[in-house]
Write a protein that holds these residues in place. Structure first.
Motif, short mmCIF file in Angstrom:
data_model
loop_
_atom_site.label_atom_id
_atom_site.label_comp_id
_atom_site.label_asym_id
_atom_site.label_seq_id
_atom_site.Cartn_x
_atom_site.Cartn_y
_atom_site.Cartn_z
N ARG A 70 0.83 -1.21 0.00
CA ARG A 70 0.00 0.00 0.00
C ARG A 70 0.86 1.26 0.00
NH1 ARG A 70 -5.07 -0.85 4.22
NH2 ARG A 70 -5.82 -2.86 3.41
N LEU A 71 1.93 1.22 0.79
CA LEU A 71 2.80 2.39 0.86
C LEU A 71 3.46 2.65 -0.49
CD1 LEU A 71 4.28 4.65 2.32
CD2 LEU A 71 5.93 2.96 3.15
N ALA A 72 3.95 1.61 -1.14
CA ALA A 72 4.59 1.77 -2.45
C ALA A 72 3.60 2.34 -3.47
CB ALA A 72 5.13 0.43 -2.93
N ALA A 73 2.35 1.84 -3.45
CA ALA A 73 1.35 2.32 -4.39
C ALA A 73 1.00 3.79 -4.12
CB ALA A 73 0.09 1.46 -4.31
N THR A 74 0.91 4.16 -2.85
CA THR A 74 0.59 5.55 -2.50
C THR A 74 1.70 6.49 -2.92
OG1 THR A 74 -0.58 4.67 -0.56
CG2 THR A 74 -0.23 7.05 -0.65
N ILE A 75 2.94 6.09 -2.66
CA ILE A 75 4.08 6.91 -3.05
C ILE A 75 4.14 7.04 -4.57
CG2 ILE A 75 6.61 6.96 -3.16
CD1 ILE A 75 6.66 5.94 -0.30
N LEU A 76 3.89 5.94 -5.28
CA LEU A 76 3.91 5.99 -6.75
C LEU A 76 2.83 6.92 -7.27
CD1 LEU A 76 4.92 5.06 -9.49
CD2 LEU A 76 3.43 3.04 -9.29
N ALA A 77 1.65 6.88 -6.66
CA ALA A 77 0.56 7.76 -7.10
C ALA A 77 0.94 9.23 -6.92
CB ALA A 77 -0.72 7.45 -6.31
N PHE A 78 1.56 9.57 -5.80
CA PHE A 78 1.98 10.95 -5.58
C PHE A 78 3.14 11.33 -6.48
CE2 PHE A 78 -0.74 10.91 -1.91
CZ PHE A 78 -1.09 12.25 -1.74
N LEU A 79 4.02 10.38 -6.78
CA LEU A 79 5.11 10.66 -7.72
C LEU A 79 4.55 11.00 -9.09
CD1 LEU A 79 8.09 10.70 -8.57
CD2 LEU A 79 7.92 8.23 -8.94
N LEU A 80 3.55 10.26 -9.53
CA LEU A 80 2.93 10.54 -10.82
C LEU A 80 2.19 11.87 -10.81
CD1 LEU A 80 1.50 6.98 -11.60
CD2 LEU A 80 3.43 8.09 -12.74
N ALA A 81 1.47 12.14 -9.73
CA ALA A 81 0.65 13.35 -9.66
C ALA A 81 1.47 14.61 -9.46
CB ALA A 81 -0.39 13.22 -8.55
N VAL A 82 2.43 14.54 -8.54
CA VAL A 82 3.23 15.73 -8.20
C VAL A 82 4.51 15.79 -9.03
CG1 VAL A 82 4.42 16.98 -6.37
CG2 VAL A 82 2.30 15.76 -5.86
N GLY A 83 5.30 14.70 -8.96
CA GLY A 83 6.58 14.70 -9.66
C GLY A 83 6.45 14.88 -11.15
N LEU A 84 5.42 14.28 -11.76
CA LEU A 84 5.24 14.38 -13.21
C LEU A 84 4.18 15.39 -13.60
CD1 LEU A 84 5.50 10.64 -14.34
CD2 LEU A 84 7.26 12.40 -14.37
N ALA A 85 2.91 15.11 -13.25
CA ALA A 85 1.81 15.94 -13.74
C ALA A 85 1.92 17.39 -13.29
CB ALA A 85 0.48 15.34 -13.29
N ALA A 86 2.03 17.62 -12.00
CA ALA A 86 2.05 18.99 -11.49
C ALA A 86 3.23 19.78 -12.05
CB ALA A 86 2.10 18.98 -9.97
N HIS A 87 4.40 19.17 -12.08
CA HIS A 87 5.58 19.88 -12.55
C HIS A 87 5.55 20.12 -14.06
CE1 HIS A 87 7.82 18.42 -8.71
NE2 HIS A 87 7.16 19.56 -8.51
N ALA A 88 4.97 19.17 -14.81
CA ALA A 88 4.83 19.39 -16.26
C ALA A 88 3.87 20.53 -16.54
CB ALA A 88 4.36 18.10 -16.93
N LEU A 89 2.77 20.57 -15.81
CA LEU A 89 1.82 21.68 -15.99
C LEU A 89 2.46 23.01 -15.62
CD1 LEU A 89 -1.43 20.05 -14.53
CD2 LEU A 89 -0.98 20.62 -16.93
N ASP A 90 3.26 23.00 -14.58
CA ASP A 90 3.93 24.23 -14.16
C ASP A 90 4.90 24.71 -15.24
OD1 ASP A 90 4.38 26.19 -12.02
OD2 ASP A 90 6.39 25.34 -11.92
N GLU A 91 5.62 23.77 -15.84
CA GLU A 91 6.59 24.15 -16.87
C GLU A 91 5.90 24.66 -18.13
OE1 GLU A 91 10.63 24.50 -18.37
OE2 GLU A 91 9.58 24.62 -16.45
#
Length: 243
Positions: free
Chosen positions: A50-71
Motif C-alpha cells: 500500500r505504501l509503495a502504491a501511495t508513493i507511486l501515485a503521488f510521484l505521478l501526480a506531483v513529480g510528473l503531472a504537477a511539474h509538467a503543468l507548471d513548466e
C-alpha cells in the motif's frame, strides 16, 4: 550555463535527458513524498504494498503531472521539452495517479475516493491557476503538498483518520509553508533579478559586498539540508515500523 544562472539549485544543464531530470524537481519531489511515508508510518500497521502504491501515485501526480503543468506556464525551468511532450507527461501522470487511487478504492476502502478526487482537482487547480488563481497560493501549497500527502499516507494504511495524524499533518503543512518561504525569494533571485549590488557596513567598520549569490546561499543551504533530512526521517520511520 553557469551555476549562478540556473533557474534552480538542482537544475542541470539544459537539453536532452537532463531536462527531464530537472523537470522532476528531485529534492522537492522527494521531500513531499516523504510526507506520504511519515503519515503511513504513524498508522498502527504499515503494509509495504500500500505504501509503495501511495508513493507511486503521488510521484505521478506531483513529480510528473504537477511539474509538467507548471513548466507549460512560462517555462520557469527553461527546459527544451516540447509543449506536446509536457502535455503527455502531465496527462499520463495524472491519469496514472487517479488509476492507482481508484484501484485503492476497490482493494482498500471506498473512502479513498475523496482523496483521489481532491488530489486530481488540486493538481489542476493549483498548477493551471484555475478560478483566477484562487488555489495558487502559499496556503494551498502547504495544504496540498504538505498536509494532504501525510493524511493520505495514513488513511491508505489505517483506513480511518485519528486525531493524532492531524498533528502530523499540521507539522507537514508547516514544513511545506517553511519550504515555500525559503524557496520563493531564492526563485525570484535566480529567475527574475538581472542585477543586484549593495554593501553591508559591519559594527567594526568593515564593509561586505552584497550580491545575488550571497542572498541565496543560506536559504538554499537550508533547503538542501531539509530535503535530505525529510527523506532520512521518513525512511527511518518506515524502516522502524517494518522491522
Amino acid at each position: 550555463m553557469p551555476g549562478e544562472d540556473r533557474p534552480a539549485f538542482y537544475a542541470l544543464r539544459p537539453g536532452g535527458w537532463r531536462d527531464f531530470v530537472t523537470l522532476l524537481h528531485p529534492p522537492y519531489t522527494l521531500w513531499h513524498l516523504s510526507y506520504v511515508a511519515i503519515g503511513a508510518a504513524a498508522a498502527p500497521r504499515v503494509d509495504g504494498g500500500r505504501l509503495a502504491a501511495t508513493i507511486l501515485a503521488f510521484l505521478l501526480a506531483v513529480g510528473l503531472a504537477a511539474h509538467a503543468l507548471d513548466e507549460l506556464r512560462g517555462r520557469p525551468l527553461g527546459t527544451k521539452i516540447s509543449d506536446r511532450a509536457l502535455q503527455v507527461i502531465a496527462g499520463a501522470g495524472l491519469i496514472g495517479a487517479v488509476f492507482l487511487g481508484l484501484i485503492g478504492t476497490v482493494l482498500v476502502s471506498p473512502w479513498l475516493l475523496p482523496f483521489v478526487a481532491f488530489g486530481a482537482f488540486i493538481v489542476l487547480a493549483y498548477n493551471m491557476e484555475l478560478f483566477d488563481g484562487w488555489f495558487h497560493t502559499d496556503a494551498w501549497f502547504a495544504i496540498a503538498w504538505g498536509a494532504f500527502p501525510a493524511l493520505t499516507g495514513y488513511f491508505a494504511q489505517a483506513e480511518t483518520l485519528r486525531w493524532q495524524v492531524l498533528l502530523i499533518a499540521a507539522a507537514c503543512l508547516l514544513l511545506s509553508a517553511a519550504q515555500r518561504k525559503l524557496s520563493t525569494p531564492v526563485r525570484n533571485l535566480r529567475r527574475r533579478v538581472t542585477a543586484l549590488e549593495g554593501r553591508m557596513r559591519m559594527a567594526d567598520g568593515r564593509e561586505v559586498a552584497v550580491d545575488e549569490a550571497m542572498l541565496r546561499e543560506a536559504p538554499e543551504a537550508a533547503l538542501r539540508a531539509l530535503a535530505v533530512a525529510m527523506v532520512l526521517l521518513a525512511t527511518g520511520l518506515v524502516a522502524a515500523k517494518l522491522a
